[in-house]
Design a protein around this motif. Sequence first.
Motif, PDB file in Angstrom:
ATOM      1  N   VAL A 176      -5.102  20.875 -16.581  1.00 59.62           N
ATOM      2  CA  VAL A 176      -3.825  21.181 -17.240  1.00 59.62           C
ATOM      3  C   VAL A 176      -3.500  20.110 -18.271  1.00 59.62           C
ATOM      4  N   GLY A 177      -3.847  18.853 -17.951  1.00 60.75           N
ATOM      5  CA  GLY A 177      -3.616  17.768 -18.893  1.00 60.75           C
ATOM      6  C   GLY A 177      -4.359  17.970 -20.196  1.00 60.75           C
ATOM      7  N   LEU A 178      -5.584  18.482 -20.119  1.00 57.02           N
ATOM      8  CA  LEU A 178      -6.345  18.764 -21.333  1.00 57.02           C
ATOM      9  C   LEU A 178      -5.654  19.841 -22.168  1.00 57.02           C
ATOM     10  N   LEU A 179      -5.128  20.863 -21.490  1.00 52.36           N
ATOM     11  CA  LEU A 179      -4.443  21.940 -22.194  1.00 52.36           C
ATOM     12  C   LEU A 179      -3.142  21.440 -22.812  1.00 52.36           C
ATOM     13  N   LEU A 180      -2.346  20.712 -22.029  1.00 55.50           N
ATOM     14  CA  LEU A 180      -1.077  20.199 -22.527  1.00 55.50           C
ATOM     15  C   LEU A 180      -1.296  19.193 -23.652  1.00 55.50           C
ATOM     16  N   GLY A 181      -2.294  18.323 -23.483  1.00 54.92           N
ATOM     17  CA  GLY A 181      -2.597  17.356 -24.523  1.00 54.92           C
ATOM     18  C   GLY A 181      -3.003  18.030 -25.819  1.00 54.92           C
ATOM     19  N   GLY A 182      -3.791  19.083 -25.715  1.00 55.47           N
ATOM     20  CA  GLY A 182      -4.190  19.820 -26.911  1.00 55.47           C
ATOM     21  C   GLY A 182      -3.010  20.472 -27.600  1.00 55.47           C
ATOM     22  N   PHE A 183      -2.105  21.058 -26.811  1.00 57.27           N
ATOM     23  CA  PHE A 183      -0.927  21.714 -27.385  1.00 57.27           C
ATOM     24  C   PHE A 183      -0.026  20.707 -28.083  1.00 57.27           C
ATOM     25  N   LEU A 184       0.296  19.602 -27.392  1.00 53.81           N
ATOM     26  CA  LEU A 184       1.205  18.611 -27.973  1.00 53.81           C
ATOM     27  C   LEU A 184       0.599  17.962 -29.214  1.00 53.81           C
ATOM     28  N   THR A 185      -0.686  17.656 -29.160  1.00 53.54           N
ATOM     29  CA  THR A 185      -1.337  17.004 -30.299  1.00 53.54           C
ATOM     30  C   THR A 185      -1.393  17.930 -31.506  1.00 53.54           C
ATOM     31  N   GLU A 186      -1.692  19.194 -31.246  1.00 52.93           N
ATOM     32  CA  GLU A 186      -1.893  20.132 -32.356  1.00 52.93           C
ATOM     33  C   GLU A 186      -0.579  20.611 -32.956  1.00 52.93           C
TER      34      GLU A 186
END
Length: 512
Positions: A176-186
């Motif tokens: 989930v951290g990978l998904l959330l990190g991708g969303f916030l970064t992008e």
Amino acid sequence: MSSNESSRGAGAAATVDPVEARSTVPPNPHHERRWMALGVILIAQIMILLDATVVNVALPSAQADLGFSNAARPWVVTAYLLAFGSLLPLGGRLADTYGRKTMFIVGLVGFAVASAVGGAAPNIGTLIAARAVQGGFAALLAPAALSLITVIFTDMKELNKAFGIFGAVAGSSAAVGLLLGGFLTEYVNWRWCMYVNIAFAVAGIIGGLALLHNSTEPDKPKLSVPSTILGAAAIFGVVFGSAKAQTDGWSSPATLIPLLAGALLLLGFVMLQKVDRHPLIPVHIVADRNRGAAYLTLMLGQGGVFALFLFLTYYFQDVLHYSPIKTGVAFLPMMVTVVVVATLTQNMLVQRLTMRVITVAGLIISGAGAAVLAQADAGSPYAAWVLPGLILVGVGIGSAIVSAVAAGQQGVDPRDAGTAGAVNNVAQQLGAALGVAVISTFVGTATTDYLTHHGSTTLIGATVHGFVVGYWWAAGLFWAGALICGALIRGGTRLHQEAGQPEPLDEISGLF
């Protein structure tokens, strides 16, 4: 009543099976809102585990914004791991000594403040310092959270269910951290990968103050300064040396000196625990065969899992050219699998199968998943090899590793619950750090050798070849864990077994 009858009654009371006694104790009225309390504990656990991966996805954007070098980039992750791993034993003992709720709240407050500083960091030095402080407060928070579960839930069936929920969340939070990190970064900014922790911490603090109770034992353990210093220094040396191996190689003095020092200090720490009147980690916690096997499962399993996370993230972005958010979505099937299998394991399989069967089968399946991932090349469709491999790894994590978290707390005296929780977390952190460091060196060597023999025009091919080598080493860690833990775990052992229940199946006991 006659004196003889009284004596017989006292004798009967003295010989009551502690497992049977605990299984018949009604839920603690002090924790009548225990399921809501579990939700608060899960918020904290999610925050800690999200932070382990959400920052990884944001690193390229943070580097471009702050302008730091490639050499400085790994220390954003390493600083957190060093502080977290080194201070975990101390954090567990502080929870046992000064109260689990107290350390839980202190950990949340400190983590939130450090996250705010890290999110606002004007330079790489501030960011690395904030990450180290995050790790220190996480070391207070993590063992307190895990030990709170064992003292809140006094009914065995509810304890199984609570650990099932906890395990499902723990097993899937990294993805989930990978998904959330991708969303916030992008879509927002890399700094929000730090700021998001504040929301989790505030929710945890409010809920913790309202729902948790300070659980300490009347006979509080005392802190030993020599054991604390020696234990922290030993773990620091091992983790620091492993981190340096990724950048300087295994033969570098910067790698060898801290590793050797850490190993010697660790040996001295173990010897000291045998004679220290107030040991930081009582020997009986790790000497039990079943708990020892659980900690080995966590160490080897997390080593393989985090190596797979790292190489798959690079594979998705550098080879398949996925965006950060698409990379996170690619991990979702594994996350869902972990949740489903963890729930089934704790609610159904623990009643029918032994700890040995669940652990060994889960590690074998995880290894099979890594082997399937090793078949993917630069032109492989995601659904052909990556998806089946992720699902198999998810099945293994959801059974073996999630069950090991519960087994690591089983049979521990309540006064040592926080310490056992710390050992649980140390095994996971050391496994992740060592696994990533060791396997990364094999991947780097394989990539270089491939380029030497095939030329620099095959860079993508060399990259994929290196990842394949990494996947096979991860599979080897899983399978080695299956062999070792299968030999250690006592036959017939069931997780949180209740009196009067039929013996579970241990179909592979004859192999060991």
